[in-house]
Design a protein around this motif. Sequence first.
Motif, mmCIF file in Angstrom:
data_model
loop_
_atom_site.group_PDB
_atom_site.id
_atom_site.type_symbol
_atom_site.label_atom_id
_atom_site.label_comp_id
_atom_site.label_asym_id
_atom_site.label_seq_id
_atom_site.Cartn_x
_atom_site.Cartn_y
_atom_site.Cartn_z
ATOM 1 N N ILE A 18 0.837 -1.209 0.000
ATOM 2 C CA ILE A 18 0.000 0.000 0.000
ATOM 3 C C ILE A 18 0.869 1.256 0.000
ATOM 4 C CG2 ILE A 18 -1.644 1.337 1.376
ATOM 5 C CD1 ILE A 18 -2.847 -1.329 2.303
ATOM 6 N N ILE A 19 1.880 1.285 0.861
ATOM 7 C CA ILE A 19 2.755 2.462 0.941
ATOM 8 C C ILE A 19 3.531 2.639 -0.364
ATOM 9 C CG2 ILE A 19 4.815 3.384 2.082
ATOM 10 C CD1 ILE A 19 3.723 2.354 4.696
ATOM 11 N N LEU A 20 3.999 1.541 -0.951
ATOM 12 C CA LEU A 20 4.721 1.640 -2.226
ATOM 13 C C LEU A 20 3.820 2.211 -3.308
ATOM 14 C CD1 LEU A 20 7.307 1.057 -3.824
ATOM 15 C CD2 LEU A 20 6.467 -1.265 -4.215
ATOM 16 N N ALA A 21 2.546 1.766 -3.341
ATOM 17 C CA ALA A 21 1.601 2.290 -4.332
ATOM 18 C C ALA A 21 1.353 3.784 -4.115
ATOM 19 C CB ALA A 21 0.289 1.511 -4.259
ATOM 20 N N VAL A 22 1.208 4.179 -2.852
ATOM 21 C CA VAL A 22 0.987 5.605 -2.546
ATOM 22 C C VAL A 22 2.201 6.434 -2.945
ATOM 23 C CG1 VAL A 22 0.630 7.272 -0.681
ATOM 24 C CG2 VAL A 22 -0.670 5.137 -0.706
ATOM 25 N N VAL A 23 3.391 5.942 -2.616
ATOM 26 C CA VAL A 23 4.624 6.671 -2.943
ATOM 27 C C VAL A 23 4.766 6.841 -4.459
ATOM 28 C CG1 VAL A 23 7.148 6.526 -2.900
ATOM 29 C CG2 VAL A 23 5.835 6.063 -0.830
ATOM 30 N N LEU A 24 4.497 5.781 -5.214
ATOM 31 C CA LEU A 24 4.590 5.871 -6.674
ATOM 32 C C LEU A 24 3.561 6.848 -7.229
ATOM 33 C CD1 LEU A 24 5.163 2.094 -7.581
ATOM 34 C CD2 LEU A 24 6.839 3.942 -7.693
ATOM 35 N N THR A 25 2.367 6.847 -6.621
ATOM 36 C CA THR A 25 1.325 7.788 -7.058
ATOM 37 C C THR A 25 1.757 9.228 -6.795
ATOM 38 O OG1 THR A 25 -0.399 6.145 -6.621
ATOM 39 C CG2 THR A 25 -1.086 8.446 -6.809
ATOM 40 N N LEU A 26 2.260 9.495 -5.577
ATOM 41 C CA LEU A 26 2.732 10.834 -5.238
ATOM 42 C C LEU A 26 3.859 11.275 -6.167
ATOM 43 C CD1 LEU A 26 2.734 10.582 -1.319
ATOM 44 C CD2 LEU A 26 1.155 11.905 -2.743
ATOM 45 N N HIS A 27 4.730 10.323 -6.487
ATOM 46 C CA HIS A 27 5.848 10.636 -7.389
ATOM 47 C C HIS A 27 5.334 11.014 -8.769
ATOM 48 C CE1 HIS A 27 10.035 10.389 -8.731
ATOM 49 N NE2 HIS A 27 9.589 9.771 -9.815
ATOM 50 N N ILE A 29 2.501 12.444 -9.562
ATOM 51 C CA ILE A 29 1.768 13.719 -9.609
ATOM 52 C C ILE A 29 2.631 14.898 -9.163
ATOM 53 C CG2 ILE A 29 -0.450 12.577 -9.251
ATOM 54 C CD1 ILE A 29 -0.369 13.469 -6.354
ATOM 55 N N GLY A 30 3.934 14.635 -8.981
ATOM 56 C CA GLY A 30 4.844 15.714 -8.652
ATOM 57 C C GLY A 30 5.055 15.954 -7.173
ATOM 58 N N ALA A 34 6.740 14.473 -0.533
ATOM 59 C CA ALA A 34 5.817 13.795 0.382
ATOM 60 C C ALA A 34 6.028 12.282 0.343
ATOM 61 C CB ALA A 34 4.371 14.145 0.026
ATOM 62 N N GLY A 35 6.228 11.746 -0.878
ATOM 63 C CA GLY A 35 6.482 10.314 -1.009
ATOM 64 C C GLY A 35 7.771 9.900 -0.318
ATOM 65 N N ARG A 36 8.813 10.770 -0.450
ATOM 66 C CA ARG A 36 10.097 10.462 0.187
ATOM 67 C C ARG A 36 9.926 10.383 1.713
ATOM 68 N NH1 ARG A 36 15.348 11.501 -1.487
ATOM 69 N NH2 ARG A 36 14.535 12.724 -3.244
ATOM 70 N N TRP A 37 9.183 11.373 2.286
ATOM 71 C CA TRP A 37 8.990 11.355 3.741
ATOM 72 C C TRP A 37 8.191 10.131 4.196
ATOM 73 C CZ3 TRP A 37 11.413 13.715 7.450
ATOM 74 C CH2 TRP A 37 12.102 14.898 7.176
ATOM 75 N N LEU A 38 7.132 9.801 3.455
ATOM 76 C CA LEU A 38 6.309 8.642 3.825
ATOM 77 C C LEU A 38 7.135 7.358 3.794
ATOM 78 C CD1 LEU A 38 3.567 7.346 4.490
ATOM 79 C CD2 LEU A 38 3.107 7.271 2.013
ATOM 80 N N ALA A 39 7.893 7.171 2.716
ATOM 81 C CA ALA A 39 8.720 5.969 2.594
ATOM 82 C C ALA A 39 9.792 5.928 3.671
ATOM 83 C CB ALA A 39 9.355 5.914 1.207
ATOM 84 N N SER A 40 10.429 7.073 3.932
ATOM 85 C CA SER A 40 11.520 7.106 4.908
ATOM 86 C C SER A 40 11.028 6.767 6.309
ATOM 87 C CB SER A 40 12.184 8.487 4.896
ATOM 88 O OG SER A 40 12.746 8.780 3.638
ATOM 89 N N VAL A 41 9.884 7.352 6.706
ATOM 90 C CA VAL A 41 9.343 7.069 8.047
ATOM 91 C C VAL A 41 9.020 5.590 8.205
ATOM 92 C CG1 VAL A 41 7.383 7.465 9.581
ATOM 93 C CG2 VAL A 41 8.478 9.404 8.436
ATOM 94 N N PHE A 42 8.373 5.024 7.167
ATOM 95 C CA PHE A 42 8.005 3.604 7.253
ATOM 96 C C PHE A 42 9.244 2.712 7.301
ATOM 97 C CE2 PHE A 42 7.102 -0.398 4.968
ATOM 98 C CZ PHE A 42 6.211 -0.972 5.882
#
Length: 619
Positions: A18-27, A29-30, A34-42
Amino acid sequence: MRQLRLLWRHPVITITVIILAVVLTLHSIGAEQAGRWLASVFVIGFIAWTVVDMARDMLRGHFGLDILAVVAMVATLAVGEYIASLIIVLMLSGGEAIEDFAGRRATRDLSALLDRSPRVAHVFARTGTADSSEMRDVPVDEVAVGDELLVRPAEIVPVDGVLLTDAATFDESSLTGESLPVTRERGEEVLSGAINGTHAVRIRAVRPSSESQYQQIVSLVQAAENSRAPVVRLADRFAIPFTAVALLLGGIAWAVSGEPSRFAEVLVLATPCPLLIAAPVAFLGGLSRSAKAGVILKGGAVVEQIARIRSAAFDKTGTLTQGRPELVDIRPSPGFDADELLELAASAEQYSSHVLADGIRRAADVRGLALRTATDAREEATNGVVAVIDGREVAVGKPAYIASLAPDTVRAALDVSQAAAYVSVDGRFGGVLVLADPPRPEAADVVAWLQDHGVAHTSMLTGDVRSTAESIAQQVGIRDVHAELLPPQKVELAAKINPRPVMMVGDGVNDAPVLAAADVGVAMGAKGATAAGDAADVVILVDSLAKVADAVSIGRHTLRVALTAIWIGVGLSVGLMLVAMTGVIPAVAGALIQELVDLATILYALRALSGPPTGLPRR
């Protein structure tokens, strides 16, 4: 539902996806930051969790290979490859899921054995008549010796019993590995765990549930499942050098290129899943295969040890021989009648558990001789039995022991495969009872197979007289014979046998000490020798010595598969790391490629579920 259970069992996979899908989506759309922070925290949270587990292992003295995964995740985050770090998390959690699946596949036969354990018995009320139709269902643990039971069609026999029906057919494949049904006649023993055929039958319980064959198998399997496999030790052997090589290659790549990202690209290909997963799967497969073949190996450590045996020692009676000697001659001394000597000896042997005692009692029964009750009886360990019968002290046992009681004892000349029980009455030599117990038909083939497959030394350690021991040893191909031994002497001799490790095969209570002392103790447990089975590392559930060769063959194949799986994983990982040092494999691609390496090693490890036959003729 199966997919939901999988997700529930491995929630980290679901969360990571789920997090990988969200990060790729954020990436896309520019919103890359935000994706970097989400991935890093997890990923940082996952690293902290992994470090805590790794520290616990290190406190127990186990160097954790997970340090490579931690370094790889930290490195990818440090150089901004946060998508690669998520893939590493997915790879590690996915590796655990694959291990769980493969482990369940490997232990399927063991689990089936446990799940089939009978829990209820249909017991006829004790009304004093065999035709009683009153019946009640009771827990199998409450069945008493002597109870009469009904076994319905296709039901599992709940306890060991004697067949009261004229004839019946049973499926004994779970006990013996024999795929064809077997027919039992009235009076024959039926083992618990056998599946009844198409007709209801009656049996009389001869053992309680706790001592019956199937329950002993279940207990042994549970012990084997719960034991710590040696694959942890196998992985430990590779952990430090593999970690050092990976860090060295990553450091060289960084130093030569001047790019910190090169260190991360190398390290993502050094994750330790092949070492941590493939080898345990191989050992579980070996345990499963051996259980299906009628051999219980009590844990992975036994698999590794039996694979390395270099010497083998055998007991004689009940191991190299059938263990059911028949009386072939009575040689009374002057002043004694043959029937009188047999009647006195059989009356005394009522109080003995020695295998010759059963043959003497059967011979007296065949001749219609009534056994007398002793006013006092005792068994002299390994020597014989003494009983006071009608005021006369009767002793039956080995020649040396009887000679100590009756100085006029004369040793008997015996033919090949014969054994003798010497008798004294009130301090006088009464005579000799000669019994024959020929070698098992497969014994010579088993000894020859071991000698042809790397077992450099074979010997016989027995308490029987030397003449009998040497005749049996000659027929089966054993040259090193030690006879007339007490249990402590067996232990002492087993400790001196070289080369090591040494395997000891026996069946009786008196073999328990040497089975426990040997590097690998193998008990012929088909006849319910619980003391020997408890002391042994391996229990043969089928009354065939050929299963000893099967146990060695399965152990060697399993260890070979486990080691090969490890080397496949290590070889592929090192090769890919060398390629990654050139910079041609991006971190994300490297993490995905490493998942394929894991899959390849696990699929290879599943080869332990099958293997080549020993080639022994099956009788």
